[in-house]
Each structure stands twice: as structure tokens, then as C-alpha cells.
Write an enzyme that holds these catalytic residues in place. Structure first.
Site, PDB file in Angstrom:
ATOM      1  CG  HIS A 101       7.085 -23.725  30.857  1.00  0.00           C
ATOM      2  ND1 HIS A 101       6.569 -22.291  31.135  1.00  0.00           N
ATOM      3  CD2 HIS A 101       8.505 -24.792  31.211  1.00  0.00           C
ATOM      4  CE1 HIS A 101       7.133 -22.518  32.932  1.00  0.00           C
ATOM      5  NE2 HIS A 101       7.736 -23.907  32.456  1.00  0.00           N
ATOM      6  CG  ASP A 131       4.781 -19.990  31.193  1.00  0.00           C
ATOM      7  OD1 ASP A 131       4.236 -21.623  30.242  1.00  0.00           O
ATOM      8  OD2 ASP A 131       4.870 -20.258  31.719  1.00  0.00           O
ATOM      9  N   GLY A 208      10.054 -28.339  37.362  1.00  0.00           N
ATOM     10  CA  GLY A 208       9.202 -29.455  37.451  1.00  0.00           C
ATOM     11  C   GLY A 208       8.425 -29.000  38.083  1.00  0.00           C
ATOM     12  CG  ASN A 209       7.438 -27.139  42.019  1.00  0.00           C
ATOM     13  OD1 ASN A 209       8.645 -27.461  43.170  1.00  0.00           O
ATOM     14  ND2 ASN A 209       6.387 -27.628  42.647  1.00  0.00           N
ATOM     15  CB  SER A 210       6.485 -24.998  35.221  1.00  0.00           C
ATOM     16  OG  SER A 210       7.512 -24.273  35.767  1.00  0.00           O
ATOM     17  N   GLY A 261      -0.255  -2.297  20.113  1.00  0.00           N
ATOM     18  CA  GLY A 261       0.806  -2.230  18.797  1.00  0.00           C
ATOM     19  C   GLY A 261       1.700  -0.395  18.876  1.00  0.00           C
ATOM     20  CB  VAL A 262       2.422   1.100  21.769  1.00  0.00           C
ATOM     21  CG1 VAL A 262       1.623   1.670  21.033  1.00  0.00           C
ATOM     22  CG2 VAL A 262       1.953   0.944  23.212  1.00  0.00           C
TER      23      VAL A 262
END
Length: 372
Positions: A101, A131, A208-210, A261-262
Site C-alpha cells: 500500500h 501487503d 509513514g512507519n508502514s 473458494g469458500v
């Protein structure tokens, strides 16, 4: 060549005498990363009293000084200029790890190394479901050596001291300390999927830490900081999941996640009562996609009842085991799939159907594109 552990051991005794002071090096003045939900307050100083409680070979200053050169600021440029910023760190053979992200929608990415040294970077691969993203810079300072992942056999336990290093609110070189306060967390991901095996921490994580590292006091990466969740709580992508995903992103640009697929619902007391289960545990299959890997093998709910005023789906299988491992909560299933399986694997599931326990198996598929 000495390892970071060796350097930390040598720095510890010296650093213990003078750890007070601000670890903030500077500010880029850039905006927080778009979509970054970190909310806790950053801590940029370490008191002598707190440092006195740390082992002599593992002070906060020693950890910081041994890793900071490998941590970068990440600036995301879109067609109309800067549109977000985050953090990252050097790993592997010199590539940079960050969050997906942080670089989402970027047409250009710039990296800020310590000493205000900037370099252009290429996005090598991204994966929305974990992510994670991998960047490559043509140049980087010699001091920006790769950080190592922690040994994940076993993973660092709750209570392990950690430091988050990054650029909260654009202030590069900032650090906050805390502990691993939870493991095996399941976070939301695009398209109603989840990020499995996430690490929880009380180290401050802010916008900003991400993408920055959450390092142990041995200077190894325990998680990739991903988001804050409130006061004294934040989350990161575990080293164990990162070690599966990041090398694939670096090599091929993509990572294939397993897919059943559940649609699932964790068994609660009212579900256990409706299904006459002896224990509250397992996950209920609410729906099976007609064209999904589990179609024809697992059964979804086809009716509902009311228990204590709560509507409960009925008629579906309850998964209580996978690959010989018990499934008590949804995290057990999600973590096993994420860490032990790949698309194309034939996997056995233990299910309760019509009050009887049985074993079924099918071949896992690959998660669809997040945009679908």
C-alpha cells in the site's frame, strides 16, 4: 565479517552509558502513505531509566545504530506529484522491502537513505494479499547492508523486545520500542481475504512507519510494519510469511496464494449449540463457490436457525482440522494455508458433517486477482 549480533554485543556496554537523546534524524516534510491506518503516537527518545532495564548487550541505542543505515524512506510519486510516503529496509541481495500500500498507484518511487541521500527505485513486485512489495535501486550506500530475518523456528514469542524504525509523518530515522504483544493475528486484505500470521506490537506505529522493519534487540527483522490499530497496538507482516513471499516477488514479481473458494465463519457458542458440537471450535463453511476448488467436496450452509436470538447458518461443514493440525479458530486455518501450502497442493481437511467427523481432500487453487 562480524554479524549484526556481534556488533550489538560490542556496542551494548558503550551504549548503555549514554542512550538518552532524540533518535529523530530529520524530516522530509512529505505526506503520510495513502491508505496507511497507523494511529499510535511515535516515541523518539529513550530514557536512561528505561535503558537500565535492558541487557548490556541489547540496548536501544545499540539496536538502532546497528540497523538504521539499512532503513529507508519511500516516496510515492503519481502522475500529479507526491501522493504518499512510507518506510522500507534493505534485505536479501540488496533489494528493498516495503508495504504494497506504500507504493500503490506509483508511477515513480524515490528512496531516502540516511544522510539525506536519495535514489530512484523500480517496483519489482507487489502482493496486495500480504501487503508486501519489493523495490530495486540501481545504487545504494555501502553502509545500507541487508537486514536478516529472525529465525522463525520457533517464531519470537509474545514479550520479545522490538524496535520499529521508519519515517512516521515524514520524520526519517525515528524509532519506537515495545514488545511483540500478540502473534497469529489475521488482518483484512482486499476482496474479503485476509493477511495471515500477522504480528501484534505495542511499539508505536504511525502514518509513514508502514513498510519499515520491526527488529528484535538482536537486530533481526521480526515483521514488516503494516498498520496501527489504536492506542498501544499495531500490526506487521510476520517474518515467516515475508520469507515465503518476498523472495518470489524479487524473482518473479508475483506470489501465488492458495485458494479454497469458500466463505467462512468462526464457530461461536451459538453455532456450537446449533450444530450440537461438544466444543466451541472450528470454522463453519457458509458458502462454497460453484467454480471454486472446494466445490463438490465441502458443503456450505443451506438453511438457518435462531439460537438465543441470533440467526445461525446451518447445514454447512465445520472444519476442525487441516493436514493433521487442529483448527480451533480461523487463524489456525488461515495460517496453515499461508505458511504450509501452495496452489496445486492436495490437502486433507477434517470436517464435521451431519454430526459425524470425516476426512475429505481436494486440490487448492490460486487466489483470484484482488480487483476481481
Amino acid at each position: 565479517m562480524p554479524t549484526r549480533r556481534d556488533l550489538l554485543a560490542g556496542l551494548g556496554a558503550t551504549a548503555a552509558a549514554g542512550v538518552a537523546g532524540c533518535v529523530q534524524i530529520g524530516s522530509s516534510g512529505s505526506a503520510p502513505a495513502a491508505g496507511d491506518a497507523d494511529t499510535a503516537t511515535a516515541v523518539g527518545t529513550e530514557s536512561e531509566a528505561a535503558a537500565a532495564d535492558q541487557p548490556a548487550d541489547a540496548t536501544s541505542t545499540a539496536v538502532y545504530e546497528s540497523t538504521i543505515q539499512s532503513v529507508v524512506g519511500v516516496l510515492n510519486y503519481g502522475r500529479n506529484g507526491p501522493q504518499g510516503s512510507g518506510s522500507g529496509f534493505v534485505a536479501g541481495d540488496g533489494y528493498v522491502v516495503t508495504n504494497q500500500h506504500v507504493v500503490a498507484g506509483a508511477t515513480e518511487v524515490k528512496l531516502r537513505f540516511q544522510g539525506n541521500e536519495w535514489h530512484d527505485a523500480e517496483i519489482v513486485g507487489t502482493d496486495a494479499y500480504s501487503d508486501l512489495a519489493v523495490l530495486r535501486a540501481d545504487e545504494r550506500p555501502d553502509s545500507a547492508t541487508p537486514l536478516s530475518w529472525v529465525d522463525t523456528d520457533p517464531e519470537p514469542p509474545v514479550g520479545t523486545s522490538v524496535m520499529a524504525i521508519g519515517s512516521p509523518y515524514g520524520f526519517s530515522g525515528s524509532a519506537s520500542t515495545g514488545i511483540i504483544s500478540g502473534v497469529d493475528r489475521v488482518l483484512s486484505a482486499p476482496n474479503n481475504f485476509t493477511v495471515a500470521d500477522s504480528v501484534q506490537t505495542d511499539a508505536a506505529l504511525n502514518p509513514g512507519n508502514s513498510g519499515g522493519p520491526l527488529v528484535t534487540f538482536e537486530g533481526e527483522v521480526a515483521a514488516v510494519a503494516a498498520r496501527g490499530g489504536g492506542d498501544n497496538i499495531g500490526f506487521g507482516v510476520s517474518a515467516e510469511l515475508s520469507k515465503r513471499v518476498v523472495p518470489e516477488l524479487a524473482e518473479t514479481g508475483d506470489y501465488a496464494h492458495p485458494f479454497m473458494g469458500v466463505r467462512l465463519l468462526e464457530v461461536s457458542p451459538v453455532i456450537a449449540e446449533a450444530y450440537d458440537l461438544d466444543d466451541v471450535g472450528g470454522v463453519l463453511i457458509v458458502e462454497v463457490r460453484e467454480d471454486g476448488p472446494a466445490a463438490g467436496t465441502l458443503e456450505g450452509s443451506d438453511d438457518e436457525t435462531v439460537v438465543d436470538g441470533v440467526q445461525v447458518p446451518t447445514g454447512g461443514d465445520v472444519i476442525v482440522g487441516i493436514g493433521g493440525t487442529d483448527v480451533a479458530v480461523q487463524a489456525d486455518l488461515s495460517n496453515y494455508l499461508a505458511l504450509e501450502t501452495s496452489p496445486g497442493d492436495e490437502v486433507e481437511f477434517t470436517v464435521v458433517r451431519d454430526g459425524r467427523e470425516s476426512t475429505v481432500s481436494f486440490e487448492l487453487g490460486e487466489r483470484p486477482d484482488p480487483g476481481l
